[in-house]
Design a protein around this motif. Structure first.
Motif, mmCIF file in Angstrom:
data_model
loop_
_atom_site.group_PDB
_atom_site.id
_atom_site.type_symbol
_atom_site.label_atom_id
_atom_site.label_comp_id
_atom_site.label_asym_id
_atom_site.label_seq_id
_atom_site.Cartn_x
_atom_site.Cartn_y
_atom_site.Cartn_z
ATOM 1 N N LYS A 135 0.848 -1.192 0.000
ATOM 2 C CA LYS A 135 0.000 0.000 0.000
ATOM 3 C C LYS A 135 0.880 1.238 0.000
ATOM 4 C CE LYS A 135 -3.766 -2.021 2.794
ATOM 5 N NZ LYS A 135 -4.505 -1.880 4.081
ATOM 6 N N PRO A 136 0.486 2.301 -0.709
ATOM 7 C CA PRO A 136 1.301 3.521 -0.696
ATOM 8 C C PRO A 136 1.356 4.199 0.667
ATOM 9 C CG PRO A 136 -0.767 3.875 -1.886
ATOM 10 C CD PRO A 136 -0.672 2.407 -1.609
ATOM 11 N N THR A 137 0.439 3.858 1.558
ATOM 12 C CA THR A 137 0.442 4.442 2.898
ATOM 13 C C THR A 137 1.381 3.715 3.858
ATOM 14 O OG1 THR A 137 -1.525 3.102 3.403
ATOM 15 C CG2 THR A 137 -1.886 5.388 2.716
ATOM 16 N N ASN A 138 1.964 2.600 3.429
ATOM 17 C CA ASN A 138 2.955 1.921 4.262
ATOM 18 C C ASN A 138 4.202 2.786 4.412
ATOM 19 O OD1 ASN A 138 1.195 -0.235 4.297
ATOM 20 N ND2 ASN A 138 2.416 -1.532 2.952
ATOM 21 N N GLY A 139 4.988 2.498 5.429
ATOM 22 C CA GLY A 139 6.254 3.199 5.597
ATOM 23 C C GLY A 139 7.166 2.990 4.405
ATOM 24 N N ALA A 140 8.104 3.921 4.225
ATOM 25 C CA ALA A 140 8.964 3.883 3.038
ATOM 26 C C ALA A 140 9.962 2.733 3.074
ATOM 27 C CB ALA A 140 9.695 5.217 2.895
ATOM 28 N N TYR A 141 10.671 2.570 4.189
ATOM 29 C CA TYR A 141 11.778 1.614 4.252
ATOM 30 C C TYR A 141 11.560 0.625 5.397
ATOM 31 C CZ TYR A 141 13.957 5.315 1.475
ATOM 32 O OH TYR A 141 14.216 6.269 0.528
ATOM 33 N N GLY A 142 11.945 -0.607 5.158
ATOM 34 C CA GLY A 142 11.855 -1.616 6.206
ATOM 35 C C GLY A 142 13.082 -1.588 7.103
ATOM 36 N N ILE A 143 14.206 -2.061 6.579
ATOM 37 C CA ILE A 143 15.503 -1.987 7.259
ATOM 38 C C ILE A 143 16.294 -0.898 6.552
ATOM 39 C CG2 ILE A 143 17.665 -3.223 7.647
ATOM 40 C CD1 ILE A 143 15.989 -5.752 8.030
ATOM 41 N N TYR A 144 16.766 0.117 7.307
ATOM 42 C CA TYR A 144 17.167 1.385 6.697
ATOM 43 C C TYR A 144 18.417 1.959 7.367
ATOM 44 C CZ TYR A 144 16.282 6.300 5.159
ATOM 45 O OH TYR A 144 16.354 7.560 4.639
ATOM 46 N N ALA A 161 7.157 -2.576 2.085
ATOM 47 C CA ALA A 161 7.684 -1.212 2.129
ATOM 48 C C ALA A 161 7.311 -0.463 0.854
ATOM 49 C CB ALA A 161 9.197 -1.225 2.299
ATOM 50 N N SER A 162 6.873 0.789 1.001
ATOM 51 C CA SER A 162 6.431 1.580 -0.153
ATOM 52 C C SER A 162 7.591 2.239 -0.892
ATOM 53 C CB SER A 162 5.417 2.647 0.282
ATOM 54 O OG SER A 162 6.023 3.599 1.134
ATOM 55 N N ASP A 163 8.819 2.023 -0.429
ATOM 56 C CA ASP A 163 10.012 2.426 -1.167
ATOM 57 C C ASP A 163 10.916 1.204 -1.312
ATOM 58 O OD1 ASP A 163 12.623 3.588 -1.899
ATOM 59 O OD2 ASP A 163 11.670 5.515 -1.543
ATOM 60 N N ALA A 164 11.730 0.925 -0.337
ATOM 61 C CA ALA A 164 12.641 -0.224 -0.426
ATOM 62 C C ALA A 164 12.543 -1.069 0.836
ATOM 63 C CB ALA A 164 14.080 0.243 -0.630
ATOM 64 N N GLY A 165 12.496 -2.375 0.654
ATOM 65 C CA GLY A 165 12.452 -3.280 1.799
ATOM 66 C C GLY A 165 13.726 -3.211 2.612
ATOM 67 N N THR A 235 10.066 -13.258 -10.330
ATOM 68 C CA THR A 235 8.632 -12.929 -10.304
ATOM 69 C C THR A 235 8.381 -11.593 -9.609
ATOM 70 O OG1 THR A 235 8.397 -15.325 -9.949
ATOM 71 C CG2 THR A 235 6.380 -14.041 -10.078
ATOM 72 N N ASN A 236 9.148 -10.598 -9.966
ATOM 73 C CA ASN A 236 8.929 -9.256 -9.410
ATOM 74 C C ASN A 236 7.867 -8.558 -10.264
ATOM 75 O OD1 ASN A 236 10.907 -8.946 -7.099
ATOM 76 N ND2 ASN A 236 12.199 -9.782 -8.723
ATOM 77 N N THR A 237 6.613 -8.864 -9.932
ATOM 78 C CA THR A 237 5.468 -8.478 -10.769
ATOM 79 C C THR A 237 4.473 -7.563 -10.064
ATOM 80 O OG1 THR A 237 4.346 -10.503 -10.068
ATOM 81 C CG2 THR A 237 5.600 -10.613 -12.113
ATOM 82 N N THR A 238 4.778 -7.106 -8.853
ATOM 83 C CA THR A 238 3.845 -6.248 -8.125
ATOM 84 C C THR A 238 3.795 -4.859 -8.764
ATOM 85 O OG1 THR A 238 4.173 -7.405 -6.034
ATOM 86 C CG2 THR A 238 3.389 -5.151 -5.896
ATOM 87 N N PRO A 239 2.611 -4.336 -9.101
ATOM 88 C CA PRO A 239 2.522 -2.980 -9.637
ATOM 89 C C PRO A 239 3.152 -1.973 -8.672
ATOM 90 C CG PRO A 239 0.439 -4.121 -9.928
ATOM 91 C CD PRO A 239 1.289 -5.014 -9.065
ATOM 92 N N ASN A 240 3.761 -0.948 -9.232
ATOM 93 C CA ASN A 240 4.458 0.046 -8.423
ATOM 94 C C ASN A 240 3.456 0.799 -7.540
ATOM 95 O OD1 ASN A 240 5.998 2.351 -7.483
ATOM 96 N ND2 ASN A 240 7.442 1.911 -9.125
ATOM 97 N N PHE A 241 3.648 0.736 -6.227
ATOM 98 C CA PHE A 241 2.724 1.387 -5.292
ATOM 99 C C PHE A 241 3.409 2.482 -4.483
ATOM 100 C CE2 PHE A 241 4.519 -2.305 -3.183
ATOM 101 C CZ PHE A 241 4.748 -1.923 -1.868
ATOM 102 N N ALA A 242 4.559 2.978 -4.979
ATOM 103 C CA ALA A 242 5.236 4.071 -4.282
ATOM 104 C C ALA A 242 4.411 5.352 -4.379
ATOM 105 C CB ALA A 242 6.607 4.312 -4.886
#
Length: 402
Positions: A135-144, A161-165, A235-242
């Motif tokens: 979701k675009p409302t998720n935080g941007a980074y997981g481990i940062y 993560a809505s930017d990078a995991g 299989t990196n097929t998730t539509p971009n949700f940033a």
């Protein structure tokens, strides 16, 4: 045997004086007790989290050097920030020689775990998850981790993560190993960083798998000397949700490995499967910039012997249809935009076993309609440059536990 005064003094010097263990159980008031333990810790202490769910309404912080925070396992000890007030991190670390191990962070309003200016940090078996999925409302980074020297990330897992995991930025001496990144916009991203190894990770179900970027207008510039090897990128097929405006909002769905404006990146022995835009893309930064320190071109990116198949069959690129048609219905394994710094510095060096094409663009910002695709004509790769000293220091490896 009688212990002499000198022996006793030597033993005391070899271990932290008065090292303590702070045990925190889940339940009422756990957040306050945990933050208090992080504040009162001394160098050498351990903060031990019991099994269970810690329901937290505020972020946590640690600014004491040489502290270990460990739980009972990434699926047994959960820091639950679903009800977090404000948009800060779940956990912010600003001290050196910290070890984070065996716990999870769920649903932080901002980033999962951020460490800033925290040298010699170890993340091991840490999970960061947004349980509602992409979701675009998720935080941007997981481990940062950012602005650090000495970063080791091992056996971790991030999703949503809505930017990078897993993101490492403006840092040096980095290893990301044996970790899982799934359903993020970018699975693993190394940005404006040097001397990094990304190896033996599973990167699947993201928008883009592994990104190695260099961007302008940041305090630390000049990323490069990065080794990407033995990863499964599938299989990196998730539509971009940033959220709109983020740099990764432009990453095409279905990108396996993407190198942008970086130098001396070695991509070798990865398995890259079922990424609908391309297995490997090497590109120039195309947006306007005024930073005179910045070089927007890729330089000496080596794409060596990787195993790649079933990629490029449904590319997510504006105006790409004529190019796809020219390629016979699927983009080739390796795609280069055709732009390079000069005639003496190759953008790409490639294995003959990696079928590659160039879009043969002639300037930054051209549309796909102006592409003149043709077979990649670049030097075959030889021996890599001197890669001694890349990756996390051995002292960090010694802190890993089974």
């Amino acid at each position: 045997m009688r212990m002499t005064c000198m022996t006793a003094l030597a033993l005391c010097a070899a271990s932290p004086a008065y090292a303590a263990t702070h045990e925190i159980a889940a339940g009422d008031g756990a957040g306050e007790r945990l933050q208090e333990a992080l504040i009162l810790s001394e160098p050498g202490d351990e903060v031990v989290l019991g099994a269970g769910r810690f329901v937290l309404d505020d972020g946590l912080s640690l600014d004491v050097d040489n502290v270990t925070v460990r739980g009972a396992g990434m699926n047994a000890t959960v820091l639950d920030f679903t009800g977090q007030k404000g948009a800060g991190e779940g956990l912010l670390v600003t001290s050196d020689k910290v070890t984070l191990r065996d716990f999870a962070v769920e649903n932080p309003q901002g980033d999962g775990i951020k460490s800033k200016g925290a040298d010699d940090i170890v993340y091991q078996r840490v999970r960061v998850t947004w349980t509602g999925g992409p979701k675009p409302t998720n935080g941007a980074y997981g481990i940062y981790p950012v602005e650090s020297t000495g970063v080791l990330i091992a056996e971790c897992e991030v999703s949503g993560a809505s930017d990078a995991g897993i993101y490492v930025g403006q840092s040096r001496k980095i290893t990301v190993r044996n970790s899982i990144a799934r359903q993020n916009v970018a699975g693993i991203e190394i940005e404006n960083s040097r001397d990094a190894i990304v190896e033996r990770n599973m990167v699947t179900g993201n928008t883009g798998g592994i990104l190695v970027f260099d961007l302008p207008n940041l305090p630390v510039m000049g990323g490069g000397n990065v080794l990407v090897r033995e990863n499964l990128v599938s299989t990196n097929t998730t539509p971009n949700f940033a959220p709109k405006g983020n740099i990764v909002a432009g990453v095409p769905r279905g990108t396996g490995i993407m190198v942008m404006a970086n130098e001396q990146v070695w991509v070798d022995n990865n398995t890259i499967v079922d990424n609908p835009t391309a297995a490997v893309m090497v590109v120039t930064y195309i947006k306007p910039f005024e930073d005179k320190r910045y070089n927007p071109y890729p330089r000496e990116v080596v794409v060596a012997d990787n195993q790649a198949y079933d990629n490029g069959q449904d590319p997510d690129l504006p105006g790409i249809a004529p190019v796809v048609q020219a390629f016979g219905g699927a983009l080739p394994t390796l795609m280069w935009d055709g732009l390079q710094q000069d005639g003496d510095t190759p953008a790409v060096l490639a294995s003959p076993e990696m079928p590659g094409w160039s879009l043969n663009l002639s300037k930054q910002g051209q549309s796909m309609a102006e592409a003149k695709p043709g077979p990649l004509s670049v030097p075959a790769y030889g021996q890599p440059w001197n890669m001694d000293g890349i990756g996390a220091p051995e002292e960090l490896e010694a802190r890993l536990v089974s």
